[in-house]
Scaffold this motif. Sequence first.
Motif, PDB file in Angstrom:
ATOM      1  N   ALA A   1       0.838  -1.198   0.000  1.00 31.02           N
ATOM      2  CA  ALA A   1       0.000   0.000   0.000  1.00 31.02           C
ATOM      3  C   ALA A   1       0.874   1.248   0.000  1.00 31.02           C
ATOM      4  N   TYR A   2       2.090   1.111   0.497  1.00 31.81           N
ATOM      5  CA  TYR A   2       3.027   2.227   0.597  1.00 31.81           C
ATOM      6  C   TYR A   2       4.392   1.767   0.108  1.00 31.81           C
ATOM      7  N   LEU A   3       5.139   2.683  -0.479  1.00 33.96           N
ATOM      8  CA  LEU A   3       6.519   2.371  -0.827  1.00 33.96           C
ATOM      9  C   LEU A   3       7.338   2.274   0.452  1.00 33.96           C
TER      10      LEU A   3
ATOM     11  N   TYR B   1      12.424  -7.284  -0.991  1.00 35.30           N
ATOM     12  CA  TYR B   1      11.160  -6.880  -1.593  1.00 35.30           C
ATOM     13  C   TYR B   1      10.911  -7.591  -2.925  1.00 35.30           C
ATOM     14  N   SER B   2      11.595  -8.704  -3.153  1.00 31.84           N
ATOM     15  CA  SER B   2      11.498  -9.377  -4.445  1.00 31.84           C
ATOM     16  C   SER B   2      10.119  -9.968  -4.728  1.00 31.84           C
ATOM     17  N   ASP B   3       9.328 -10.194  -3.682  1.00 33.08           N
ATOM     18  CA  ASP B   3       7.992 -10.767  -3.896  1.00 33.08           C
ATOM     19  C   ASP B   3       6.895  -9.701  -3.771  1.00 33.08           C
ATOM     20  N   THR B   4       7.278  -8.425  -3.900  1.00 32.74           N
ATOM     21  CA  THR B   4       6.305  -7.347  -3.732  1.00 32.74           C
ATOM     22  C   THR B   4       6.047  -6.610  -5.037  1.00 32.74           C
ATOM     23  N   ILE B   5       4.869  -5.998  -5.097  1.00 33.30           N
ATOM     24  CA  ILE B   5       4.560  -5.074  -6.187  1.00 33.30           C
ATOM     25  C   ILE B   5       3.907  -3.843  -5.570  1.00 33.30           C
ATOM     26  N   TYR B   6       4.005  -2.740  -6.286  1.00 33.23           N
ATOM     27  CA  TYR B   6       3.393  -1.491  -5.849  1.00 33.23           C
ATOM     28  C   TYR B   6       2.611  -0.950  -7.044  1.00 33.23           C
ATOM     29  N   PRO B   7       1.287  -1.072  -7.011  1.00 34.40           N
ATOM     30  CA  PRO B   7       0.483  -0.596  -8.136  1.00 34.40           C
ATOM     31  C   PRO B   7       0.674   0.902  -8.376  1.00 34.40           C
ATOM     32  N   GLU B   8       0.866   1.258  -9.600  1.00 36.28           N
ATOM     33  CA  GLU B   8       1.096   2.653  -9.975  1.00 36.28           C
ATOM     34  C   GLU B   8      -0.032   3.572  -9.504  1.00 36.28           C
TER      35      GLU B   8
END
Length: 146
Positions: A68-70, A82-89
């Motif tokens: 939800a947050y960078l 953080y290799s298994d994370t994504i941050y939606p644009e």
Amino acid sequence: MICTFFGHRDTPKSIEPILYNVLTDLIENKKKDMFYLGNNGNFDSIVKNNLKILKRKYPHINYNVVLAYLPGCKSNVDTEDYSDTIYPEILAKTPYKFAIVKRNMWMTDRADFVVVYVKNPAGCAKKFKDAAEKKNKIVLNLADME
């Protein structure tokens, strides 16, 4: 085929065997191979731990922790993986106090199957369970299986 998860922050660890069996069924019989989860509380931790284990048995599956947050800037060397994370644009311009809600709706919109642990009718997990049902997603409540 995407599955996502919502549950209470204080979900008991005793739910783990039920979750493991549900995940195994989703992978083997319902052909789910992509999983999105958050990173806030016990339920998300339990889901992530089980997906890590199952990834070894079923290497074709993938999962992403949707942030939800960078991650914040740190003065020390960042050792977090953080290799298994994504941050939606879409979250880049979302006000901080709305980020979790927006992230959860983003996950719901992409999923066709939602696994929840909802016991408390007043919690946020219930809100996202209801939202998924309104969007005609298949919803499975682990609390009903205890």
